[in-house]
Write a protein that holds these residues in place. Structure first.
Motif, short mmCIF file in Angstrom:
data_model
loop_
_atom_site.label_atom_id
_atom_site.label_comp_id
_atom_site.label_asym_id
_atom_site.label_seq_id
_atom_site.Cartn_x
_atom_site.Cartn_y
_atom_site.Cartn_z
N PHE A 84 -5.62 -5.54 10.49
CA PHE A 84 -6.77 -5.26 9.64
C PHE A 84 -6.93 -6.32 8.57
CE2 PHE A 84 -9.03 -2.88 6.26
CZ PHE A 84 -10.22 -2.70 6.95
N GLY A 85 -5.82 -6.71 7.93
CA GLY A 85 -5.86 -7.77 6.93
C GLY A 85 -6.34 -9.09 7.51
N SER A 86 -5.85 -9.40 8.71
CA SER A 86 -6.27 -10.63 9.38
C SER A 86 -7.76 -10.60 9.73
CB SER A 86 -5.46 -10.85 10.66
OG SER A 86 -4.10 -11.02 10.34
N THR A 108 6.03 -6.92 5.11
CA THR A 108 7.22 -6.33 4.49
C THR A 108 7.84 -5.25 5.37
OG1 THR A 108 5.96 -4.69 3.23
CG2 THR A 108 6.41 -6.80 2.13
N PHE A 109 7.03 -4.62 6.21
CA PHE A 109 7.56 -3.61 7.14
C PHE A 109 8.37 -4.26 8.25
CE2 PHE A 109 4.16 -0.86 5.44
CZ PHE A 109 4.89 0.30 5.19
N LEU A 110 8.07 -5.51 8.54
CA LEU A 110 8.79 -6.21 9.60
C LEU A 110 10.11 -6.81 9.12
CD1 LEU A 110 5.83 -8.09 11.34
CD2 LEU A 110 6.92 -5.95 12.03
N ALA A 111 10.24 -6.99 7.82
CA ALA A 111 11.45 -7.63 7.27
C ALA A 111 12.64 -6.70 7.28
CB ALA A 111 11.19 -8.11 5.85
N LYS A 131 2.68 0.65 12.02
CA LYS A 131 2.02 0.51 10.72
C LYS A 131 1.92 -0.96 10.33
CE LYS A 131 3.03 3.49 7.49
NZ LYS A 131 3.73 4.21 6.40
N ALA A 132 2.98 -1.72 10.54
CA ALA A 132 2.98 -3.14 10.18
C ALA A 132 1.94 -3.90 10.99
CB ALA A 132 4.37 -3.73 10.42
N ALA A 156 -8.56 -11.04 -1.45
CA ALA A 156 -7.37 -10.41 -2.06
C ALA A 156 -6.91 -9.21 -1.25
CB ALA A 156 -7.69 -10.00 -3.50
N ILE A 157 -7.84 -8.37 -0.82
CA ILE A 157 -7.47 -7.19 -0.03
C ILE A 157 -6.85 -7.61 1.30
CG2 ILE A 157 -8.38 -5.19 1.21
CD1 ILE A 157 -10.42 -4.88 -1.10
N GLY A 158 -7.49 -8.56 1.99
CA GLY A 158 -6.96 -9.03 3.27
C GLY A 158 -5.58 -9.62 3.14
N THR A 159 -5.38 -10.44 2.13
CA THR A 159 -4.07 -11.05 1.90
C THR A 159 -3.02 -9.99 1.57
OG1 THR A 159 -5.13 -13.07 1.10
CG2 THR A 159 -2.81 -12.75 0.51
N ALA A 160 -3.38 -9.04 0.71
CA ALA A 160 -2.44 -7.97 0.34
C ALA A 160 -2.05 -7.14 1.57
CB ALA A 160 -3.06 -7.07 -0.73
N LEU A 161 -2.99 -6.84 2.44
CA LEU A 161 -2.68 -6.05 3.64
C LEU A 161 -1.73 -6.81 4.56
CD1 LEU A 161 -6.14 -4.45 4.47
CD2 LEU A 161 -4.10 -3.29 3.63
N VAL A 162 -1.98 -8.10 4.75
CA VAL A 162 -1.10 -8.89 5.61
C VAL A 162 0.30 -8.97 5.01
CG1 VAL A 162 -0.66 -11.22 6.51
CG2 VAL A 162 -2.96 -10.23 6.66
N VAL A 163 0.40 -9.25 3.72
CA VAL A 163 1.72 -9.34 3.07
C VAL A 163 2.44 -8.00 3.12
CG1 VAL A 163 2.87 -9.71 0.84
CG2 VAL A 163 1.10 -11.30 1.61
N TYR A 164 1.73 -6.92 2.83
CA TYR A 164 2.34 -5.58 2.88
C TYR A 164 2.80 -5.25 4.29
CZ TYR A 164 2.95 -0.61 1.86
OH TYR A 164 3.47 0.65 1.71
N GLY A 165 1.99 -5.61 5.29
CA GLY A 165 2.38 -5.38 6.68
C GLY A 165 3.63 -6.17 7.05
#
Length: 133
Positions: free
Chosen positions: A12-14, A130-133, A5-6, A119-128
């Motif tokens: 996709f965000g990238s 968070t799954f790795l942290a 998922k991450a 904004a959508i692309g940045t949010a997807l990358v940041v959210y992704g």
């Protein structure tokens, strides 16, 4: 599963951010080298899925060196512009057919669509991430 998922969210965000970067570079190049002229709407091009009434204008214009170019707008609307309407056109002399569009369409893409996609692309990358942290 979280790793998959991450990676998918980050990819996709990238891709969205990459597309925004390409649009910004094209817009910047067109602002530096762009030539303004007047074109005439000669037809319509259907856009979207079957059953939708989205059309974009197809227009012709003459470049500074006398070449007649036919191009289509990158924005679709339910009605599209009337055939025979004279419209402003901006194009890059290095590639008139590939870069020509209406100045209003370009301004709309930069002022309304681009910030949303960034904004959508940045949010997807940041959210992704968070799954790795």
């Amino acid at each position: 599963m979280d790793l998959v998922k991450a990676v998918a969210l980050i990819a996709f965000g990238s891709a969205l951010l990459w597309g925004c970067g390409v649009e910004i570079l094209a817009w910047s190049r067109r602002r530096r080298r762009g030539v303004r002229t007047v074109g005439t709407v000669v037809g319509h091009r259907s856009a979207g899925s079957p059953g939708t009434m989205q059309r974009s204008g197809v227009f012709e214009f003459t470049t500074e060196n006398g070449q007649v170019v036919r191009a289509g707008s990158s924005l679709s609307t339910p009605r599209g512009p009337k055939i025979g309407t004279r419209i402003p056109v901006v194009y890059d002399p290095a590639d008139p057919a590939g870069t020509a569009d209406r100045p209003g369409v370009l301004a709309f893409k930069m002022a309304a669509l681009l910030p949303v996609m960034l904004a959508i692309g940045t949010a997807l990358v940041v959210y992704g991430l968070t799954f790795l942290a």
